[in-house]
Design an enzyme around this catalytic site. Structure first.
Site, mmCIF file in Angstrom:
data_model
loop_
_atom_site.group_PDB
_atom_site.id
_atom_site.type_symbol
_atom_site.label_atom_id
_atom_site.label_comp_id
_atom_site.label_asym_id
_atom_site.label_seq_id
_atom_site.Cartn_x
_atom_site.Cartn_y
_atom_site.Cartn_z
ATOM 1 N N GLY A 126 0.890 -1.193 -0.076
ATOM 2 C CA GLY A 126 0.042 -0.064 0.221
ATOM 3 C C GLY A 126 0.787 1.477 -0.015
ATOM 4 N NE ARG B 214 4.728 -0.613 11.985
ATOM 5 C CZ ARG B 214 3.371 -0.263 11.743
ATOM 6 N NH1 ARG B 214 3.135 -0.312 10.343
ATOM 7 N NH2 ARG B 214 2.635 -0.145 12.458
ATOM 8 N NE ARG C 204 -3.293 -5.755 1.189
ATOM 9 C CZ ARG C 204 -2.904 -4.620 1.537
ATOM 10 N NH1 ARG C 204 -1.991 -3.718 1.138
ATOM 11 N NH2 ARG C 204 -3.212 -4.202 3.003
ATOM 12 C CB SER D 127 0.241 -3.933 7.700
ATOM 13 O OG SER D 127 -0.488 -2.684 7.305
ATOM 14 N NE ARG E 144 5.837 -1.505 4.989
ATOM 15 C CZ ARG E 144 4.639 -1.008 5.238
ATOM 16 N NH1 ARG E 144 3.563 -1.909 4.879
ATOM 17 N NH2 ARG E 144 4.500 -0.523 6.275
ATOM 18 N NE ARG F 181 -3.202 11.435 -9.423
ATOM 19 C CZ ARG F 181 -4.325 12.104 -9.047
ATOM 20 N NH1 ARG F 181 -4.636 12.292 -7.924
ATOM 21 N NH2 ARG F 181 -4.966 12.691 -10.002
ATOM 22 C CG ASP G 3 -3.251 -2.992 13.415
ATOM 23 O OD1 ASP G 3 -2.812 -2.637 12.262
ATOM 24 O OD2 ASP G 3 -4.635 -3.290 13.758
HETATM 25 O O1 GMP Z 1 -3.520 1.798 7.564
HETATM 26 C C1 GMP Z 1 -4.294 1.579 7.032
HETATM 27 C C2 GMP Z 1 -3.732 0.573 5.974
HETATM 28 O O2 GMP Z 1 -3.098 -0.436 6.669
HETATM 29 C C3 GMP Z 1 -4.728 0.003 4.872
HETATM 30 O O3 GMP Z 1 -4.135 0.094 3.643
HETATM 31 C C4 GMP Z 1 -5.053 -1.335 5.392
HETATM 32 O O4 GMP Z 1 -4.979 -2.218 4.544
HETATM 33 C C5 GMP Z 1 -3.949 -1.638 6.571
HETATM 34 N N1 GMP Z 1 -4.282 -1.897 7.636
HETATM 35 C C6 GMP Z 1 -3.334 -2.393 9.022
HETATM 36 N N2 GMP Z 1 -4.039 -2.723 10.133
HETATM 37 C C7 GMP Z 1 -5.450 -2.381 9.676
HETATM 38 C C8 GMP Z 1 -6.544 -2.240 10.623
HETATM 39 O O5 GMP Z 1 -6.347 -2.885 11.812
HETATM 40 N N3 GMP Z 1 -7.592 -1.912 10.070
HETATM 41 C C9 GMP Z 1 -7.828 -1.621 8.860
HETATM 42 N N4 GMP Z 1 -9.114 -1.249 8.541
HETATM 43 N N5 GMP Z 1 -6.742 -1.570 7.866
HETATM 44 C C10 GMP Z 1 -5.653 -1.946 8.639
#
Ligand code: GMP
Length: 234
Positions: free
Chosen positions: A20, A217, A87, A90, A24, A43, A204
């Site tokens: 994403g 990380r 993909r 995280s 990274r 962008r 998380d």
């Molecule tokens: O911080 C958001 C980004 O990290 C998004 O691209 C998600 O794919 C990913 N992500 C990592 N941890 C979480 C989480 O606890 N909740 C959600 N909604 N996205 C997460």
């Protein structure tokens, strides 16, 4: 080049890893690829092409959320001829036996809404990983130090969620983690007959509130990148 990717056609490999976060993408390209070159910075969504063990690979940021990923995946597949999209991202852990630093291989991705929801209308399509890639990733994962889980994940379209009951239902139905991109990636891959998989690191945890410390990380994300590369070329 396309509207959102500045690379000339031919500068994107058939195998694309998609984190994403564009930074990274740079870290993974510098760490894992040989002769990596910046091929896109439109962008600020960085993309790099190099080789891994002699195989051409592109690592292209997708941005956060399914609408952003959908733009990059559509252009990579339809304009650049990408055939394998993995993909590397995280997610938040949702089960008590899923710990931070663990890796999740997303077999399926549930959602309430994706950019494709409109075309399915009353249909409840089941977005799923490519089985060959999933099997190869599970084999690669067995050699890695990371604890690996294979199962369903939840692709949410919000991070700041006002519907905790949805997360509760996902937890109740054995969903391993929550992120925001995979369901649409799997739908697009099926639509265009290419291979897709999401390899996710748990950063998380929804129940415990634990978070991966930032200094850890890179090492944890490294396991995921290696699994993705081995699976792509198995
Ligand atoms: O911080 C958001 C980004 O990290 C998004 O691209 C998600 O794919 C990913 N992500 C990592 N941890 C979480 C989480 O606890 N909740 C959600 N909604 N996205 C997460």
């Amino acid at each position: 080049m396309t509207v959102h990717i500045g690379a000339p056609v031919g500068r994107i490999a058939e195998t694309v890893l998609m984190p994403g976060d564009p930074y990274r993408a740079r870290w993974a390209a510098e760490t894992f690829l040989e002769s990596a070159e910046l091929v896109n910075e439109t962008r600020g969504m960085l993309g790099f092409t190099g080789t891994w063990r002699g195989h051409p690979v592109t690592i292209q940021g997708s941005g956060m959320g399914m609408p952003s990923l959908s733009i990059y995946a559509n252009e990579l597949i339809r304009d650049y001829g990408a055939k394998t999209l993995i993909r590397i991202g995280s997610c938040g852990g949702m089960q008590s036996d899923v710990g931070i630093r663990d890796v999740i291989l997303a077999m399926t991705a549930s959602s309430i809404n994706t950019p494709s929801t409109g075309i399915f209308r009353e249909l409840n399509y089941a977005p799923h990983a490519d089985f060959g890639l999933l099997r190869a990733a599970a084999d690669a994962a067995a050699e890695s130090a990371a604890k690996v889980h294979v199962g369903g994940i939840y692709s949410s379209d919000v991070f700041y969620d006002e519907r905790p009951d949805l997360n509760e239902q996902m937890v109740r139905h054995n969903i391993l983690g929550v992120e925001m991109e995979t369901a649409e990636l799997y739908i697009l891959a099926a639509r265009y007959s290419v291979r897709a998989l999401s390899v996710l690191t748990v950063s998380d945890h929804l129940q415990t509130g634990e978070q991966l410390p930032s200094e850890e990380r890179e090492r944890s994300f490294g396991d995921m990148v290696e699994i993705a590369l081995k699976a792509a070329f198995a």
